[in-house]
Design an enzyme around this catalytic site. Structure first.
Site, PDB file in Angstrom:
ATOM      1  N   HIS A 111      -1.869  -5.354   1.800  1.00  0.00           N
ATOM      2  CA  HIS A 111      -3.115  -6.115   1.710  1.00  0.00           C
ATOM      3  C   HIS A 111      -2.754  -7.548   1.371  1.00  0.00           C
ATOM      4  CE1 HIS A 111      -7.115  -7.408   0.580  1.00  0.00           C
ATOM      5  NE2 HIS A 111      -6.524  -8.027  -0.420  1.00  0.00           N
ATOM      6  N   ASN A 161      -1.956  -0.133   7.429  1.00  0.00           N
ATOM      7  CA  ASN A 161      -1.385  -1.448   7.740  1.00  0.00           C
ATOM      8  C   ASN A 161      -0.491  -2.006   6.637  1.00  0.00           C
ATOM      9  OD1 ASN A 161      -3.460  -2.114   6.043  1.00  0.00           O
ATOM     10  ND2 ASN A 161      -4.708  -3.146   7.587  1.00  0.00           N
ATOM     11  N   PHE A 200     -15.423   4.320   8.071  1.00  0.00           N
ATOM     12  CA  PHE A 200     -14.063   4.603   7.622  1.00  0.00           C
ATOM     13  C   PHE A 200     -13.878   4.398   6.113  1.00  0.00           C
ATOM     14  CE2 PHE A 200     -14.316   0.246   9.320  1.00  0.00           C
ATOM     15  CZ  PHE A 200     -13.926  -0.499   8.214  1.00  0.00           C
ATOM     16  N   LYS A 215       0.831  -1.199   0.000  1.00  0.00           N
ATOM     17  CA  LYS A 215       0.000   0.000   0.000  1.00  0.00           C
ATOM     18  C   LYS A 215       0.872   1.258   0.000  1.00  0.00           C
ATOM     19  CE  LYS A 215      -3.839  -2.230   2.533  1.00  0.00           C
ATOM     20  NZ  LYS A 215      -4.733  -2.123   3.727  1.00  0.00           N
ATOM     21  N   THR A 259      -5.524  -7.310  10.950  1.00  0.00           N
ATOM     22  CA  THR A 259      -5.971  -6.082  10.270  1.00  0.00           C
ATOM     23  C   THR A 259      -5.588  -4.831  11.060  1.00  0.00           C
ATOM     24  OG1 THR A 259      -7.851  -7.335   9.415  1.00  0.00           O
ATOM     25  CG2 THR A 259      -8.030  -4.923   9.368  1.00  0.00           C
ATOM     26  N   TYR A 266     -12.603  -2.691  -2.194  1.00  0.00           N
ATOM     27  CA  TYR A 266     -13.140  -2.639  -0.832  1.00  0.00           C
ATOM     28  C   TYR A 266     -14.678  -2.615  -0.815  1.00  0.00           C
ATOM     29  CZ  TYR A 266      -8.481  -1.980   1.188  1.00  0.00           C
ATOM     30  OH  TYR A 266      -7.176  -2.158   1.598  1.00  0.00           O
ATOM     31  N   GLU A 309     -10.195 -10.710  -6.121  1.00  0.00           N
ATOM     32  CA  GLU A 309      -9.148  -9.684  -6.109  1.00  0.00           C
ATOM     33  C   GLU A 309      -8.132  -9.894  -7.240  1.00  0.00           C
ATOM     34  OE1 GLU A 309      -7.685 -10.060  -2.118  1.00  0.00           O
ATOM     35  OE2 GLU A 309      -9.502  -9.184  -1.246  1.00  0.00           O
TER      36      GLU A 309
HETATM   37  P1  DAT Z   1      -7.884  -7.065   5.935  1.00  0.00           P
HETATM   38  O1  DAT Z   1      -7.178  -5.961   5.208  1.00  0.00           O
HETATM   39  O2  DAT Z   1      -7.063  -7.566   7.110  1.00  0.00           O
HETATM   40  O3  DAT Z   1      -8.338  -8.189   5.033  1.00  0.00           O
HETATM   41  P2  DAT Z   1     -10.651  -6.119   6.024  1.00  0.00           P
HETATM   42  O4  DAT Z   1     -10.836  -6.784   4.686  1.00  0.00           O
HETATM   43  O5  DAT Z   1     -11.645  -6.435   7.089  1.00  0.00           O
HETATM   44  O6  DAT Z   1      -9.185  -6.445   6.622  1.00  0.00           O
HETATM   45  O7  DAT Z   1     -10.618  -4.545   5.862  1.00  0.00           O
HETATM   46  C1  DAT Z   1      -9.911  -3.945   4.806  1.00  0.00           C
HETATM   47  C2  DAT Z   1      -9.189  -2.730   5.303  1.00  0.00           C
HETATM   48  O8  DAT Z   1     -10.109  -1.796   5.887  1.00  0.00           O
HETATM   49  C3  DAT Z   1      -8.177  -3.010   6.410  1.00  0.00           C
HETATM   50  O9  DAT Z   1      -6.914  -3.393   5.902  1.00  0.00           O
HETATM   51  C4  DAT Z   1      -8.106  -1.701   7.136  1.00  0.00           C
HETATM   52  C5  DAT Z   1      -9.512  -1.146   6.988  1.00  0.00           C
HETATM   53  N1  DAT Z   1     -10.300  -1.401   8.193  1.00  0.00           N
HETATM   54  C6  DAT Z   1     -10.941  -2.547   8.523  1.00  0.00           C
HETATM   55  N2  DAT Z   1     -11.573  -2.426   9.713  1.00  0.00           N
HETATM   56  C7  DAT Z   1     -11.304  -1.164  10.141  1.00  0.00           C
HETATM   57  C8  DAT Z   1     -11.663  -0.411  11.301  1.00  0.00           C
HETATM   58  N3  DAT Z   1     -12.436  -0.925  12.273  1.00  0.00           N
HETATM   59  N4  DAT Z   1     -11.201   0.872  11.421  1.00  0.00           N
HETATM   60  C9  DAT Z   1     -10.430   1.413  10.447  1.00  0.00           C
HETATM   61  N5  DAT Z   1     -10.063   0.757   9.328  1.00  0.00           N
HETATM   62  C10 DAT Z   1     -10.483  -0.507   9.187  1.00  0.00           C
HETATM   63 MG    MG Z   2      -9.835  -8.356   3.649  1.00  0.00          MG
END
Ligand code: DAT
Ligand code: MG
Length: 168
Positions: A126, A123, A59, A11, A98, A51, A137
């Protein structure tokens, strides 16, 4: 054990912090093979599709701006497909949780991630979290001919009247 393919993105925060080498070294511990790689300029359309499962979250807009590079003034990510036995779990283990503050400190996200004052999970990378997510994806980020192995079924089509950019 099943042979799986998984999508990894470095990222914008990973790129501006010059972490590409560190991240690839960590990912190499999984002993998988890279089957596709490219630098991508991320459009809003691509970001929102990637996303789409989070549309409606408070967010969401900041997440889109983050992956588009608007927060880091760097409109690019580096995308990879890795393949091998249990690739999805192996990569997720190295990547970490995450939430970078909750992630194992020796994981990539635990070591290099942070939460901004406005609550964005920066973070760093991805990684696909299930075979279904990986298929969605990989098909979103890569065309079949950009991947050096056959993963999903393809078909040949002849395109007419398609506007495209070529070298002048
Ligand atoms: P991951 O990236 O671990 O697969 P995800 O698919 O649930 O996690 O979410 C995608 C992204 O969205 C994640 O990398 C960071 C953001 N995100 C997820 N939950 C969040 C939260 N509670 N607050 C802020 N950002 C969040
Ligand atoms: Mg995810």
């Amino acid at each position: 054990m099943a042979v799986q393919s998984t999508l990894i993105l470095i990222k914008p925060d990973g790129l501006v912090k010059s972490l590409t080498g560190n991240i690839l070294s960590r990912l190499s511990e999984a002993k998988l093979i890279i089957t596709a790689a490219k630098v991508v300029r991320v459009s809003r359309e691509l970001a929102e599709e990637h996303y789409s499962h989070l549309k409606g979250k408070p967010f969401f807009e900041e997440l889109i701006e983050y992956i588009m590079g608007e927060i880091h003034h760097s409109n690019r990510v580096v995308a990879f497909v890795y393949q091998g036995d249990d690739a999805i779990t192996k990569i997720r283990d190295i990547v970490g949780d995450t939430n970078p503050e909750a992630a194992n400190p020796v994981s990539i996200r635990g070591a290099y991630g942070r939460i901004t004052t406005t609550g964005v999970f920066e973070n760093v990378v991805h990684a696909s979290s299930s075979p279904e997510d990986a298929e969605k994806e990989i098909k979103l980020w890569f065309r079949p001919d950009e991947i050096v192995v056959d993963i999903y079924p393809t078909k040949e089509v002849v395109l007419n009247n398609i506007k495209t950019r070529v070298w002048a």
